[in-house]
Design an enzyme around this catalytic site. Structure first.
Site, mmCIF file in Angstrom:
data_model
loop_
_atom_site.group_PDB
_atom_site.id
_atom_site.type_symbol
_atom_site.label_atom_id
_atom_site.label_comp_id
_atom_site.label_asym_id
_atom_site.label_seq_id
_atom_site.Cartn_x
_atom_site.Cartn_y
_atom_site.Cartn_z
ATOM 1 N N LYS A 234 5.809 2.017 -5.924
ATOM 2 C CA LYS A 234 5.785 0.832 -6.787
ATOM 3 C C LYS A 234 6.077 1.188 -8.255
ATOM 4 O O LYS A 234 6.946 0.608 -8.889
ATOM 5 C CB LYS A 234 4.419 0.136 -6.683
ATOM 6 C CG LYS A 234 4.108 -0.308 -5.257
ATOM 7 C CD LYS A 234 2.719 -0.875 -5.107
ATOM 8 C CE LYS A 234 1.610 0.157 -5.126
ATOM 9 N NZ LYS A 234 1.640 1.078 -3.974
ATOM 10 N N THR A 235 5.338 2.171 -8.747
ATOM 11 C CA THR A 235 5.516 2.571 -10.146
ATOM 12 C C THR A 235 6.809 3.367 -10.318
ATOM 13 O O THR A 235 7.532 3.197 -11.297
ATOM 14 C CB THR A 235 4.289 3.383 -10.629
ATOM 15 O OG1 THR A 235 3.138 2.537 -10.537
ATOM 16 C CG2 THR A 235 4.448 3.840 -12.054
ATOM 17 N N THR A 236 7.097 4.217 -9.334
ATOM 18 C CA THR A 236 8.346 5.001 -9.388
ATOM 19 C C THR A 236 9.555 4.070 -9.518
ATOM 20 O O THR A 236 10.450 4.311 -10.342
ATOM 21 C CB THR A 236 8.508 5.829 -8.094
ATOM 22 O OG1 THR A 236 7.304 6.522 -7.830
ATOM 23 C CG2 THR A 236 9.644 6.817 -8.198
ATOM 24 N N PHE B 67 -10.146 6.044 -16.422
ATOM 25 C CA PHE B 67 -9.841 5.442 -15.126
ATOM 26 C C PHE B 67 -10.948 4.455 -14.742
ATOM 27 O O PHE B 67 -12.130 4.809 -14.762
ATOM 28 C CB PHE B 67 -9.753 6.574 -14.098
ATOM 29 C CG PHE B 67 -9.087 6.210 -12.823
ATOM 30 C CD1 PHE B 67 -9.605 6.647 -11.604
ATOM 31 C CD2 PHE B 67 -7.935 5.445 -12.817
ATOM 32 C CE1 PHE B 67 -8.979 6.324 -10.422
ATOM 33 C CE2 PHE B 67 -7.298 5.121 -11.633
ATOM 34 C CZ PHE B 67 -7.833 5.563 -10.436
ATOM 35 N N ASN C 262 0.797 -1.231 0.000
ATOM 36 C CA ASN C 262 0.000 0.000 0.000
ATOM 37 C C ASN C 262 0.829 1.281 0.000
ATOM 38 O O ASN C 262 0.296 2.366 -0.182
ATOM 39 C CB ASN C 262 -0.930 0.027 1.225
ATOM 40 C CG ASN C 262 -1.991 -1.054 1.133
ATOM 41 O OD1 ASN C 262 -2.286 -1.558 0.044
ATOM 42 N ND2 ASN C 262 -2.544 -1.438 2.267
ATOM 43 N N TRP D 189 -12.140 3.211 -12.039
ATOM 44 C CA TRP D 189 -13.087 3.526 -10.972
ATOM 45 C C TRP D 189 -14.027 4.667 -11.355
ATOM 46 O O TRP D 189 -15.016 4.906 -10.721
ATOM 47 C CB TRP D 189 -12.348 3.864 -9.674
ATOM 48 C CG TRP D 189 -11.592 2.689 -9.174
ATOM 49 C CD1 TRP D 189 -12.114 1.500 -8.782
ATOM 50 C CD2 TRP D 189 -10.178 2.555 -9.045
ATOM 51 N NE1 TRP D 189 -11.110 0.640 -8.428
ATOM 52 C CE2 TRP D 189 -9.909 1.264 -8.566
ATOM 53 C CE3 TRP D 189 -9.095 3.410 -9.294
ATOM 54 C CZ2 TRP D 189 -8.623 0.790 -8.315
ATOM 55 C CZ3 TRP D 189 -7.830 2.947 -9.036
ATOM 56 C CH2 TRP D 189 -7.596 1.656 -8.554
ATOM 57 N N LYS E 230 3.756 4.150 -1.090
ATOM 58 C CA LYS E 230 4.144 4.813 -2.349
ATOM 59 C C LYS E 230 5.483 4.288 -2.852
ATOM 60 O O LYS E 230 6.381 4.042 -2.061
ATOM 61 C CB LYS E 230 4.258 6.318 -2.090
ATOM 62 C CG LYS E 230 4.779 7.115 -3.266
ATOM 63 C CD LYS E 230 4.820 8.581 -2.917
ATOM 64 C CE LYS E 230 5.665 9.362 -3.918
ATOM 65 N NZ LYS E 230 5.138 9.290 -5.286
ATOM 66 N N ARG F 77 17.215 2.655 -16.032
ATOM 67 C CA ARG F 77 18.458 1.893 -15.869
ATOM 68 C C ARG F 77 18.716 1.031 -17.105
ATOM 69 O O ARG F 77 19.810 1.032 -17.663
ATOM 70 C CB ARG F 77 18.305 1.023 -14.619
ATOM 71 C CG ARG F 77 19.560 0.455 -14.096
ATOM 72 C CD ARG F 77 19.291 -0.230 -12.772
ATOM 73 N NE ARG F 77 19.515 0.646 -11.643
ATOM 74 C CZ ARG F 77 19.330 0.272 -10.381
ATOM 75 N NH1 ARG F 77 18.889 -0.944 -10.096
ATOM 76 N NH2 ARG F 77 19.592 1.098 -9.404
ATOM 77 N N GLU G 75 0.340 -1.631 -12.831
ATOM 78 C CA GLU G 75 -1.027 -1.710 -12.280
ATOM 79 C C GLU G 75 -1.817 -2.918 -12.805
ATOM 80 O O GLU G 75 -3.047 -2.926 -12.739
ATOM 81 C CB GLU G 75 -1.838 -0.417 -12.540
ATOM 82 C CG GLU G 75 -1.077 0.901 -12.410
ATOM 83 C CD GLU G 75 -0.559 1.211 -11.013
ATOM 84 O OE1 GLU G 75 -0.930 0.501 -10.053
ATOM 85 O OE2 GLU G 75 0.242 2.162 -10.872
HETATM 86 P P1 ATP Z 1 4.077 6.002 -7.311
HETATM 87 O O1 ATP Z 1 3.521 6.125 -8.712
HETATM 88 O O2 ATP Z 1 4.175 7.349 -6.655
HETATM 89 O O3 ATP Z 1 5.320 5.180 -7.242
HETATM 90 P P2 ATP Z 1 2.602 3.697 -6.439
HETATM 91 O O4 ATP Z 1 2.760 3.150 -7.806
HETATM 92 O O5 ATP Z 1 3.306 3.013 -5.326
HETATM 93 O O6 ATP Z 1 2.961 5.239 -6.436
HETATM 94 P P3 ATP Z 1 -0.257 3.777 -6.825
HETATM 95 O O7 ATP Z 1 -1.319 3.196 -5.977
HETATM 96 O O8 ATP Z 1 -0.085 3.250 -8.190
HETATM 97 O O9 ATP Z 1 1.095 3.685 -5.977
HETATM 98 O O10 ATP Z 1 -0.370 5.348 -6.819
HETATM 99 C C1 ATP Z 1 -1.048 6.128 -7.709
HETATM 100 C C2 ATP Z 1 -0.963 7.543 -7.260
HETATM 101 O O11 ATP Z 1 -1.344 7.647 -5.883
HETATM 102 C C3 ATP Z 1 0.423 8.177 -7.329
HETATM 103 O O12 ATP Z 1 0.275 9.540 -7.643
HETATM 104 C C4 ATP Z 1 0.966 8.007 -5.944
HETATM 105 O O13 ATP Z 1 1.908 9.007 -5.588
HETATM 106 C C5 ATP Z 1 -0.265 8.085 -5.088
HETATM 107 N N1 ATP Z 1 -0.122 7.196 -3.920
HETATM 108 C C6 ATP Z 1 0.705 6.139 -3.791
HETATM 109 N N2 ATP Z 1 0.570 5.543 -2.583
HETATM 110 C C7 ATP Z 1 -0.391 6.254 -1.941
HETATM 111 C C8 ATP Z 1 -1.000 6.161 -0.637
HETATM 112 N N3 ATP Z 1 -0.613 5.224 0.224
HETATM 113 N N4 ATP Z 1 -1.968 7.068 -0.333
HETATM 114 C C9 ATP Z 1 -2.343 8.019 -1.209
HETATM 115 N N5 ATP Z 1 -1.813 8.160 -2.434
HETATM 116 C C10 ATP Z 1 -0.852 7.299 -2.807
HETATM 117 MG MG MG Z 2 1.495 2.725 -9.318
#
Ligand code: ATP
Ligand code: MG
Length: 199
Positions: A43-45, A94, A39, A96, A41, A53, A131
């Protein structure tokens, strides 16, 4: 040398021996399955970090974005001109927001076809399925289809899967699994997602 320094030196020597041993025992060379889930932040970053890389060494990379609502992203703006990068994006809005199961399933099938093409191409060194966990959760995509494509992919190819609640079969077959743990997220304090930082 003081007692403290002697102890530090001895413990560093032991650490070095353990690391050397592990490095020596890692002899296999092949592509990986990497799962970034949880849960928190990042994963995508982290996936885009790995894309950068791989591109940095001139490898071919495919990125498949399974949720179009997250389409706007600085990484893609920066890297899309790289001839070695191929990005496929799901065609509906999206999930949702649309709440149109039929249209979403169709869009998912279409973008999965792109993913399947990349997963069958030995020239593609890295494939990101961003995703994709939600597609499995909503039942838009069948787990066995995904598993089969992963199992039959070229041996040198690495695949990164991102998204919360990764299917347990994906976790089981992955070589590297990272669970991002949320300690705190700014959004919960009412702070908006920031351009160039969150997307
Ligand atoms: P990021 O893209 O920042 O690496 P993520 O891939 O881990 O995030 P996602 O659920 O795909 O997480 O996030 C989609 C969006 O929601 C991104 O803009 C991210 O910054 C934000 N986000 C990620 N984790 C959370 C969280 N725990 N609560 C609220 N927003 C989040
Ligand atoms: Mg993501």
């Amino acid at each position: 040398m003081s007692d403290r320094e002697t102890r530090h030196k001895a413990s560093m020597q032991k650490l070095k021996e353990r690391v050397d041993e592990k490095v020596a025992s890692a002899t296999e060379q092949r592509g990986l399955i990497i799962v970034n889930t949880g849960n928190g932040k990042g994963k995508t970053t982290a996936a885009w970090g790995t894309v950068t890389r791989a591109l940095g060494y001139g490898y071919k990379v495919g990125v498949v974005q399974f949720i179009k609502g997250l389409w706007e992203c600085g990484e893609r703006n920066r890297l899309e001109d790289d001839p070695n990068l191929d990005v496929a994006i799901m065609a509906t809005g999206f999930t949702w927001e649309t709440q149109n199961r039929e249209a979403d399933t169709q869009a998912c099938r279409e973008v999965w076809a792109e993913a399947a093409r990349m997963l069958a191409d030995p020239d593609v060194y890295l494939v990101v399925l961003d995703e994709i966990t939600y597609m499995l959760k909503f039942g838009y995509l069948d787990i066995d289809t995904v598993k089969q494509a992963l199992e039959n992919r070229p041996p040198e190819q690495t695949v990164i899967i991102t998204g919360r609640n990764a299917h347990r079969d994906l976790v089981a077959m992955a070589d590297t699994v990272t669970e991002m743990q949320e300690v705190r997220h700014a959004f919960a304090s009412g702070i908006q997602a920031r351009r160039g930082i969150d997307f």
